[in-house]
Write an enzyme that holds these catalytic residues in place. Structure first.
Site, short mmCIF file in Angstrom:
data_model
loop_
_atom_site.label_atom_id
_atom_site.label_comp_id
_atom_site.label_asym_id
_atom_site.label_seq_id
_atom_site.Cartn_x
_atom_site.Cartn_y
_atom_site.Cartn_z
CB SER B 321 -0.89 -0.09 1.22
OG SER B 321 -1.47 1.18 1.56
CD1 TRP B 324 -1.93 1.39 -5.88
CD2 TRP B 324 -2.22 3.09 -4.53
NE1 TRP B 324 -2.89 1.97 -6.43
CE2 TRP B 324 -2.99 2.95 -5.76
CE3 TRP B 324 -2.20 4.16 -3.75
CZ2 TRP B 324 -3.86 4.19 -5.64
CZ3 TRP B 324 -3.28 5.24 -4.08
CH2 TRP B 324 -4.08 5.06 -4.94
CG HIS B 325 -0.18 6.04 -0.72
ND1 HIS B 325 -0.49 4.58 -0.42
CD2 HIS B 325 -1.39 6.74 -0.75
CE1 HIS B 325 -1.84 4.97 0.13
NE2 HIS B 325 -2.21 6.11 -0.12
N GLY B 326 3.39 5.92 -3.82
CA GLY B 326 4.51 6.64 -4.66
C GLY B 326 5.89 5.68 -4.62
#
Lengths: 473, 493
Positions: B321, B324-326
């Site tokens: 996760s 996924w954000h960066g």
């Protein structure tokens, strides 16, 4: 359903009214480009005989009030700060939709502009006063093509002014003392002394203008030809001119000559104008109130002679110009008062001014017995008790108020939008104008002057008895 | 095309107007055209990427509908590999390369100097995950393969939620698209509610988030200049900024979709009122956390396995996760911290209960719950420091300064106004914060959304609130070409 449609319409109307009001409050009201254009629209159609276009050298150097007083010429300064010629061109096009001047004068100092675009702050001063029109669209597009929509809408640019709002932002300019009598002039009441002017007579060669600048200079000439309105080019005199700028102006002169446009380069005419470098300049780039009066008087004579313009003085439709001249004369008198340091001359000027409300407070050991103070003050109308015991005297066109002696007193009055609170007690005097104590000397004469005609506070000054009535500001 | 841009202000009403006017059968096409136009506003070339992702997952779905059970796995795997390859290439290639180069440098080997170096396609993580969820749903048989390509393309590219979520499920959005010709488009209350949500979202974004960003940028970019007070304010303000920024986008998306009679899933549910980190994740970016729960955590075994495996599953889910954000280690660490919080939460549950019993702590009272909320906020805010910092080193230094440069006097010496926002701007931010708190309290206590709460109120109150928000956003919103009073000082000419 019908009820819901009505409700939505009412809500949208309220939201539109709210946003409209916010726009009125937040819009910029600068006198260096926006107000002149907005007030230009308020002028009676086809009433202006001469329009001066250009940059700050136009609105600070050419005073329509002086042209009116000298020759009865109805003129207007339609200019913007640092205005490049491409904006001047659209100002001209826009103005010709409302006025049919007998002469158009374009001040060309900004012919030195070599950039393709100037900073966006100038786009604000040079386009925000224009009504929404094709000319405005073109003026913004040629100035800042990347920000076309926000600059056309205006509000996105100035909505963040909330920290700098003042009372003026909540007023309609039409209700101000100026209103439509304003003719675009923005006087500079400062003086910088110089030893002399730069001698440009030796600079004879010329230099090519930047392509965009030259293109718009030629468009201006074409516009005047198309409209069949006489065109005059001029360069305002300024102390900080350098050779390369004069070379640009020489090129302007050549283009003017090619097209039969009269060209007045005042950087070569200092003597004809009788400009004094010690008194007539605001700074290196602009004339002050004295200098602009000289240049405007010269222009009045020159224009009158060259174009036989009608003398509008006395015509009922031109009362605005007369009023503008009166306001200007009062502003000039106010400035003379600000520049006066001698107590006797100061009080004499004050006493002769019919549009002034003033307060004179005699405080502490106010009389040093060396000067004819009492005679002068009683001559002005101050009650004798005050000249003997001290106290406060307020002279106003509406009537006088007098408070003699050192007894405790408190008096409140309004000076236009300002609040004045006078307090006297055994400790001393306080003259509180808008929360600031304006008392300048504890022993002597304190004076506050307010210009009723222009609605402006003029000065707070003290004359210290213990210093031979030396001026304290 | 951002929601708070003038372009969207023109685009959206036009799209809605024509959506109401076009024949029923054309509605899907019209919204598809509008969605691609919307996306191409950033970079027309990237429309090819979304198209590729759409074609791959659509074909994968079709294949799964036709092949026997044992070959469906192959189809879903192919869809996953191809889609994730695009995502990895565009989003993670340079990150991976930088890490490989770091390893090569440590081994004194020649580095690979061929970065991919392209601008990250907007919303690629969102639509990729949305498309992938469809293939898994088809594989699991929870939805039938969509045979109409245009309907499916609209599902992947539906413009209100295309670039920043909520990440929709086919069971919800695709079903609504399938019923598009039957939709009754005009419903006054629904449209009005949608517009109210959009207004509230714009307020959150333009007045709160973008204003908070000024302070946050100042503090995080100059953290060496600040002590405990400034750094704490910076971290707390970032928590506010990221919430308002992200939640506002979802709110506008939900509102815009509602205007067109689409119901999108809720994405934020007062996350800072959570009483534990696990509850925070049930309230924060719900569409993403539920995606990870359904398509990663549970397939790995979820919590129905040994404690060790459960912790592994949690940690993997949160690390992914974070990624996924960066594409940076700061995001991975941020995810890891949240994973760790959850594991510690489980491990320390017994100790917490024991302490509460020994101290006779009442756990069913306001003060206890408030304490839980505050501790949860502090924990999540601590993790946000990694999320916002420019590098791991910066994050560590930021935290170290926060605990070592104890300038308590800054509480009283006006330091608050030296953090990038002056006194009026701080006041506006605080006013925005009060409004946000009120709206979130209504949501938390009454379980009502902003629009449904307003609809119940008297006309004068409803209109008063809406006009107030219009004025606040128009005045205090951060937008426009940056008028600077200093630029206009008269004597600059």
């Amino acid at each position: 359903m019908r009820k819901k449609i009505i409700k939505s319409t009412v809500f949208l109307l309220l939201a539109a009214l709210l946003l409209g009001r916010l726009n009125t409050i937040f819009r910029l009201k600068q006198e260096d480009g926006i107000l002149p254009m907005e007030i230009f629209y308020e002028q009676e159609r086809d009433s202006i005989d001469v329009i001066f276009y250009g940059s700050s050298h136009t609105y600070s150097d050419i005073n329509p009030a002086v042209l009116w007083r000298e020759a009865g010429i109805a003129s207007f300064d339609l200019a913007g700060s640092l205005q490049p010629l491409w904006n001047t061109y659209y100002y001209m096009k826009e103005s010709l939709k409302y006025q049919r001047p007998k002469v158009m004068v374009v001040e060309l100092v900004r012919a030195i502009e070599e950039r393709e675009y100037i900073e966006e702050a100038r786009t604000v001063t040079n386009t925000f006063g224009m009504r929404f029109s094709r000319e405005k669209y073109e003026a913004v597009k040629v100035s800042t093509p990347d920000n076309l929509i926000p600059y056309l809408l205006g509000y996105p640019v100035y909505h963040a002014r909330y920290t700098e709002l003042s009372g003026e932002d909540f007023e309609d300019f039409g209700d101000t003392p100026k209103g439509r009598t304003y003719k675009g002039f923005y006087p500079l009441f400062t003086t910088k002394e110089f030893d002399g002017f730069s001698d440009m007579s030796g600079v004879t060669e010329s230099r090519e203008l930047a392509p965009k600048t030259e293109a718009y200079l030629r468009k201006i000439i074409a516009l005047a030809e198309e409209e069949e309105i006489p065109l005059v080019f001029m360069i305002s005199p300024y102390q900080g001119i350098i050779d390369s700028e004069q070379q640009f102006f020489n090129r302007c002169g050549e283009i003017a000559e090619e097209n039969g446009v009269p060209f007045l380069d005042f950087n070569l005419l200092y003597e004809e104008l009788k400009l004094n470098p010690k008194e007539d300049l605001a700074e290196f780039s602009h004339l002050n109130h004295r200098g602009s009066t000289k240049l405007s008087a010269y222009l009045a004579g020159w224009l009158q002679e060259a174009y036989q313009l009608p003398d509008r003085r006395g015509e009922a439709d031109y009362a605005d110009w007369e009023q503008n001249a009166l306001l200007w004369e009062q502003l000039y008198a106010d400035q003379m008062l600000r520049e006066e340091d001698g107590w006797y001359d100061f009080l004499e000027k004050l006493s002769k001014d019919k549009n002034m409300t003033y307060l004179i407070s005699l405080d502490g050991a106010f009389d040093n017995k060396e000067q004819p103070l009492k005679e002068v003050l009683t001559g002005m109308g101050m009650p004798v008790e005050i000249t003997e015991q001290g106290g406060v005297w307020i002279h106003s066109p509406k009537g006088d108020q007098a408070f003699a002696g050192q007894a405790d007193m408190q008096y409140y009055m309004e000076l236009g939008d300002s609040d004045l609170l006078i307090r006297r007690n055994s400790v001393g005097t306080q003259l509180i104008l808008d929360r600031e104590n304006c008392l300048k000397t504890a022993n002597g004469i304190n004076v506050l002057a307010y210009d009723e005609l222009n609605g402006e506070f003029v000065t707070a000054v003290g004359f210290d008895a213990q210093q031979g009535y030396g001026c304290v500001r | 095309m951002l929601f708070n841009s003038l372009q969207f202000g023109v685009f959206f009403p036009l799209v809605v107007l024509l959506y109401l006017l076009v024949p029923r059968k054309m509605r899907c096409f019209w919204l598809l055209i509008a969605s691609y136009f919307f996306y191409m506003g950033w970079n027309p070339k990237y429309a090819l990427l979304i198209l590729a992702s759409t074609v791959i997952t659509w074909l994968s779905g079709l294949v799964m509908g036709r092949v026997p059970e044992e070959k469906r796995k192959l189809a879903v795997a192919a869809g996953f590999v191809l889609n994730l390859s695009i995502l990895i290439l565009f989003k993670y290639f340079d990150f991976l390369l930088a890490n490989v180069n770091t390893a090569l440098r440590m081994l004194h080997l020649t580095v690979v100097d061929k970065p991919f170096d392209v601008l990250l396609p907007v919303g690629i993580s969102f639509y990729t995950f949305q498309a992938l969820s469809y293939t898994v749903d088809v594989y699991r048989g929870t939805v039938k393969p969509e045979r109409n390509f245009f309907r499916y393309a609209l599902f992947v590219s539906f413009f209100p939620q295309l670039v920043a979520g909520p990440i929709e499920r086919s069971g919800n959005l695709l079903t609504q698209i399938q019923k598009l010709p039957e939709k009754k488009l005009w419903n006054y209350d629904r449209v009005a509610g949608g517009l109210m949500l959009m207004l509230w979202g714009l307020f959150q974004k333009m007045v709160i988030a973008d204003r908070a960003a000024v302070l946050v940028d100042q503090v995080f970019d100059n953290y060496q200049m600040h002590g405990w007070f400034g750094l704490s304010v910076g971290a707390a303000t970032f928590a506010l900024q990221i919430y308002c920024d992200f939640a506002s986008y979802s709110t506008i998306a939900i509102g815009a979709a509602q205007v067109m009679d689409f119901q999108l899933m809720e994405n934020f549910d007062t996350p800072y009122f959570a009483k534990s980190v696990s509850e925070f994740w049930r309230r924060w970016h719900i569409s993403l956390s539920s995606w990870f729960r359904d398509y990663l955590y549970i397939p790995m075994g979820g919590s129905r396995c040994s404690r060790k495996k459960r912790y592994r599953n949690l940690m993997v889910t949160f690390l992914v996760s974070g990624l996924w954000h960066g594409a940076a280690w700061t995001y991975v660490v941020w995810g890891g911290i949240h994973g760790l919080y959850q594991i510690l939460g489980y491990e320390l549950k017994g100790i917490r209960t024991w302490i509460n019993e020994k101290l006779h702590t009442k756990t069913d009272c306001f003060s206890y719950k408030l304490g839980q909320i505050m501790i949860t906020f502090l924990l999540t805010d601590f993790a946000w420091i990694f999320f916002r910092s420019n590098s791991l080193t910066d994050a560590c230094r930021y935290i170290r300064r926060m605990f070592t440069k104890l300038d308590f006097w800054s509480l009283f010496n006006g330091e608050l106004y030296n953090l990038g926002l002056d006194r009026p701007e701080i006041n506006i931010l605080l006013l925005g914060l009060v409004l946000l708190l009120l709206v979130d309290l209504v949501r938390y206590v009454r379980k009502e959304r902003f629009d449904s709460f307003l609809k119940e109120q008297n006309l004068w109150f409803r209109w008063g609130v809406l006009l107030f928000l219009v004025a606040m956003t128009a005045i205090f919103g951060v937008y426009g070409p940056g008028y600077d009073a200093k630029q206009f000082i008269y004597f600059q000419f």
